[in-house]
Design an enzyme around this catalytic site. Structure first.
Site, mmCIF file in Angstrom:
data_model
loop_
_atom_site.group_PDB
_atom_site.id
_atom_site.type_symbol
_atom_site.label_atom_id
_atom_site.label_comp_id
_atom_site.label_asym_id
_atom_site.label_seq_id
_atom_site.Cartn_x
_atom_site.Cartn_y
_atom_site.Cartn_z
ATOM 1 N N LYS A 1 0.819 -1.293 -0.018
ATOM 2 C CA LYS A 1 0.143 -0.078 0.167
ATOM 3 C C LYS A 1 0.772 1.211 0.146
ATOM 4 O O LYS A 1 1.854 1.408 0.537
ATOM 5 C CB LYS A 1 -1.025 0.115 1.244
ATOM 6 N N GLY B 1 -8.425 3.631 -3.642
ATOM 7 C CA GLY B 1 -7.945 2.355 -4.047
ATOM 8 C C GLY B 1 -6.606 2.222 -4.778
ATOM 9 O O GLY B 1 -6.416 1.236 -5.318
ATOM 10 N N HIS C 1 -15.613 -4.130 4.855
ATOM 11 C CA HIS C 1 -15.189 -2.900 5.154
ATOM 12 C C HIS C 1 -16.206 -2.486 6.136
ATOM 13 O O HIS C 1 -17.456 -2.106 5.588
ATOM 14 C CB HIS C 1 -15.105 -1.996 4.002
ATOM 15 N N ASN D 1 -9.962 8.871 7.365
ATOM 16 C CA ASN D 1 -10.210 9.572 6.416
ATOM 17 C C ASN D 1 -10.612 11.012 6.987
ATOM 18 O O ASN D 1 -11.416 11.025 7.945
ATOM 19 C CB ASN D 1 -11.215 9.355 5.387
ATOM 20 N N ARG E 1 -12.070 14.124 6.580
ATOM 21 C CA ARG E 1 -13.089 14.824 5.957
ATOM 22 C C ARG E 1 -14.388 14.292 5.773
ATOM 23 O O ARG E 1 -14.645 13.200 6.506
ATOM 24 C CB ARG E 1 -12.615 14.709 4.503
ATOM 25 N N VAL F 1 -18.067 10.553 1.248
ATOM 26 C CA VAL F 1 -19.053 10.453 -0.041
ATOM 27 C C VAL F 1 -20.336 9.994 0.727
ATOM 28 O O VAL F 1 -21.309 10.635 0.485
ATOM 29 C CB VAL F 1 -18.536 9.767 -1.096
HETATM 30 P P1 ADP Z 1 -15.084 7.828 0.215
HETATM 31 O O1 ADP Z 1 -15.830 7.306 -0.979
HETATM 32 O O2 ADP Z 1 -15.112 6.786 1.299
HETATM 33 O O3 ADP Z 1 -15.484 9.078 0.803
HETATM 34 P P2 ADP Z 1 -13.148 7.677 -1.720
HETATM 35 O O4 ADP Z 1 -11.489 6.869 -1.317
HETATM 36 O O5 ADP Z 1 -13.937 7.079 -2.539
HETATM 37 O O6 ADP Z 1 -13.551 7.874 -0.454
HETATM 38 O O7 ADP Z 1 -12.793 9.560 -2.239
HETATM 39 C C1 ADP Z 1 -13.710 10.276 -2.229
HETATM 40 C C2 ADP Z 1 -13.272 11.296 -3.086
HETATM 41 O O8 ADP Z 1 -12.169 11.737 -2.934
HETATM 42 C C3 ADP Z 1 -13.311 10.738 -4.550
HETATM 43 O O9 ADP Z 1 -13.703 11.974 -5.404
HETATM 44 C C4 ADP Z 1 -11.960 10.400 -4.814
HETATM 45 O O10 ADP Z 1 -11.460 10.599 -6.157
HETATM 46 C C5 ADP Z 1 -11.228 11.353 -4.069
HETATM 47 N N1 ADP Z 1 -9.856 11.037 -3.385
HETATM 48 C C6 ADP Z 1 -9.476 10.143 -2.681
HETATM 49 N N2 ADP Z 1 -8.379 10.147 -2.263
HETATM 50 C C7 ADP Z 1 -7.903 11.143 -2.897
HETATM 51 C C8 ADP Z 1 -6.633 11.585 -2.957
HETATM 52 N N3 ADP Z 1 -5.584 11.073 -2.216
HETATM 53 N N4 ADP Z 1 -6.137 12.847 -3.486
HETATM 54 C C9 ADP Z 1 -7.181 13.192 -4.376
HETATM 55 N N5 ADP Z 1 -8.474 12.957 -4.400
HETATM 56 C C10 ADP Z 1 -8.797 11.694 -3.444
HETATM 57 P P1 ADP Z 2 -7.773 3.845 0.367
HETATM 58 O O1 ADP Z 2 -7.203 4.932 0.961
HETATM 59 O O2 ADP Z 2 -7.614 3.836 -1.312
HETATM 60 O O3 ADP Z 2 -9.401 4.215 0.675
HETATM 61 P P2 ADP Z 2 -7.853 1.597 2.059
HETATM 62 O O4 ADP Z 2 -6.639 1.321 3.002
HETATM 63 O O5 ADP Z 2 -8.754 2.482 2.533
HETATM 64 O O6 ADP Z 2 -7.414 2.449 0.710
HETATM 65 O O7 ADP Z 2 -8.254 0.387 1.375
HETATM 66 C C1 ADP Z 2 -9.198 0.114 0.387
HETATM 67 C C2 ADP Z 2 -9.828 -1.088 0.399
HETATM 68 O O8 ADP Z 2 -9.038 -1.994 0.420
HETATM 69 C C3 ADP Z 2 -10.573 -1.451 1.756
HETATM 70 O O9 ADP Z 2 -12.037 -0.704 1.733
HETATM 71 C C4 ADP Z 2 -10.495 -2.893 1.620
HETATM 72 O O10 ADP Z 2 -11.758 -3.317 0.843
HETATM 73 C C5 ADP Z 2 -9.506 -3.224 1.271
HETATM 74 N N1 ADP Z 2 -8.410 -3.649 1.946
HETATM 75 C C6 ADP Z 2 -7.512 -2.628 2.676
HETATM 76 N N2 ADP Z 2 -6.605 -3.123 3.312
HETATM 77 C C7 ADP Z 2 -6.770 -4.523 3.436
HETATM 78 C C8 ADP Z 2 -6.311 -5.505 4.070
HETATM 79 N N3 ADP Z 2 -5.075 -5.579 5.025
HETATM 80 N N4 ADP Z 2 -6.755 -6.969 3.669
HETATM 81 C C9 ADP Z 2 -7.917 -6.965 2.940
HETATM 82 N N5 ADP Z 2 -8.669 -6.063 2.365
HETATM 83 C C10 ADP Z 2 -8.065 -4.692 2.502
HETATM 84 MG MG MG Z 3 -10.140 4.044 2.499
#
Ligand code: ADP
Ligand code: ADP
Ligand code: MG
Length: 463
Positions: A158, A165, A208, A290, A292, A295
């Protein structure tokens, strides 16, 4: 309360913030890029200003332009929404330095939690369980390989700066580690300008589960229950619901407590989300926080009746939260489907275009957050989220039935969306039983898409 808030965002979340402000009697300043002149957020705010060309780097990510706009229009605060500058610690610092309130935690807190590897260490030190893996970042593929041997394959590589993702790769055996490491790191550099990597064991067949946190400057930290966001495609959420079928009251309490502990350890202020993966055996592990509004926050708003954006504004104004942990009551069940302008038949290719016709669902227990209108041209420059359709009902099954009928009422013409796929998910027996994990969509996608094609053929035969 605040007097005038600049909203450094666009789309449905900008509208969501404008609505909360209007109800509180707070004036709003919208900023828009040249691609967004006809966007709703630019029309509905008290005032609106163009801040630059279509490209996000020139407009919604242009800190100088946004700060000047806020100062020139006499704003006292900036709300970053989600995405764009929402998790940028330097931007939060610059707002404060300019004498503006930032709706969110301080730059220092964002910095601490923004590195996912550092956040992991912070949670671990606070006694919150984390997935077995590296202590802090790994230097290179060789170090990652040594660690992977220790924790056992499969593992996840990661990016510390990751989000949405991206910058993440699963590795099933030692032979593929080097290649995956390179890929993940290159993606992290391309997306986030930062190649720092860490490693976690891959939790098999997890859910999740995330907890909504609200904290004020008086030191109150509360949670508003969980959201189950296990319906994901490529580690991006598609369907979210609350409460989760996977939690017992005891586990909910334990995880909620862990989420509050993590937030307190970070000195958290404002709305935030603590994300966990939950293993089938009931063990749960912190994955990130997170910093903030999320969504999927409306899911929590529907079951708790608490307006999270208004609470964010209260906290930014220095007021205490309007409720305590004891006041939080979850009523009924809520589900959200994210409707994206994308084509599931073409590997979910984003498909912006002109909305030639739009009909939104309504009626009891239905909420739609969207910035679409008939005639609106979805610009190709930003993300493909077009609408969030939510259903709230006394029980989960009623919420599912309500979501089905809401999606049946929804008409978006002009470009393909994933709405038919969401509708099929609402009919899937395993989804209806609540038996699903983060692998659900991957395992069922081909079958669901084939079902959609069959439905289309049958309907064409009818007409
Ligand atoms: P969640 O859906 O749980 O709020 P997401 O990871 O799907 O979180 O991100 C929400 C929004 O933020 C999306 O529009 C995604 O494209 C944007 N986003 C997420 N991580 C980043 C980042 N590191 N830099 C810029 N935009 C991000
Ligand atoms: P992002 O910052 O892109 O949201 P996350 O660390 O929240 O990244 O991980 C995104 C998704 O990947 C999680 O919602 C989960 O489905 C999967 N995931 C993350 N870490 C693990 C893990 N250690 N084992 C299995 N699935 C994972
Ligand atoms: Mg996440």
């Amino acid at each position: 309360m605040l007097k005038r808030v600049l909203i450094a965002n666009r789309g449905e979340i900008a509208l969501r913030i404008i609505r909360a402000c209007r109800e509180l009697g707070v004036e709003t300043v919208a900023v828009w890029s040249q691609a967004d002149e006809s966007a709703l957020h630019a029309q509905l705010a008290t005032r609106s200003l163009c801040i630059g060309p279509a490209r996000a780097a020139d407009s919604y990510l242009n800190q100088d332009a946004i700060l000047s706009a806020a100062l020139a229009t006499g704003c006292d605060a900036i709300h970053p929404g989600y995405g764009f500058l929402a998790e940028n610690p330097d931007f939060a610092d610059r707002c404060v330095q300019a004498g503006l309130k930032y709706v969110g935690p301080s730059g220092d807190v964002i910095r601490k939690l923004g590195s996912k590897s550092a956040a992991r260490t912070l949670a671990q030190k606070a006694g919150v369980p984390v997935v077995p893996g590296s202590d802090g970042p790994v230097k290179n593929a060789r170090q990652a390989e040594a660690l992977a041997e220790q924790v056992g394959y499969p593992v996840l590589l990661k990016a510390s700066a990751g989000g949405g993702g991206r910058g993440m790769r699963q590795v099933d055996s030692a032979g593929e580690l080097k290649a995956r490491f390179k890929e993940a790191q290159a993606e992290a550099v391309a997306c986030f300008g930062d190649g720092e990597m860490y490693l976690e064991k891959l939790v098999l067949n997890p859910r999740h589960i995330e907890f909504q946190i609200m904290a004020d400057t008086q030191g109150h930290v509360v949670h508003l229950g969980e959201r189950d966001c296990s319906i994901q495609r490529r580690r991006q959420k598609l369907v979210e619901e609350s409460p989760s079928m996977a939690l017992t009251p005891a586990l909910r309490e334990e995880m909620g407590r862990a989420a509050v502990t993590a937030a307190k350890a970070a000195g958290y202020v404002g709305a935030g989300t603590v994300e966990f993966v939950l293993a089938p055996d009931g063990a749960f592990y912190f994955i990130e926080m997170n910093t903030r509004i999320q969504v999927e926050h409306p899911v929590t708003e529907l079951v708790t009746g608490i307006d999270l954006v208004k609470e964010q504004l209260r906290v930014a104004a220095g007021l205490p939260l309007s409720f305590t942990q004891e006041d939080v009551r979850v009523t009924g069940h809520a589900i959200e489907c994210r409707i994206n302008a994308e084509d599931p038949e073409r590997d979910f290719l984003p498909c912006p275009g002109t909305t030639t016709f739009l009909h939104l669902p309504g009626g009891p227990g239905v909420r739609v957050d969207t910035a679409l209108y008939t005639g609106y041209e979805v610009p190709p420059y930003y993300d493909s989220l077009a609408a969030k359709v939510l259903a709230h009902a006394p029980t989960r099954l009623e919420a599912i039935r309500r979501m089905r009928r809401a999606l049946e009422e929804l008409i978006v013409e002009g470009y393909p969306t994933n709405a038919p796929l969401a509708h099929l998910i609402m009919h899937d027996p395993e989804f209806v039983r609540g038996r699903y994990d983060t692998g659900f969509l991957e395992h069922n996608l081909d079958r669901l898409l084939e079902l959609a094609r069959t439905c289309d053929r049958l309907m064409e035969g009818e007409t």
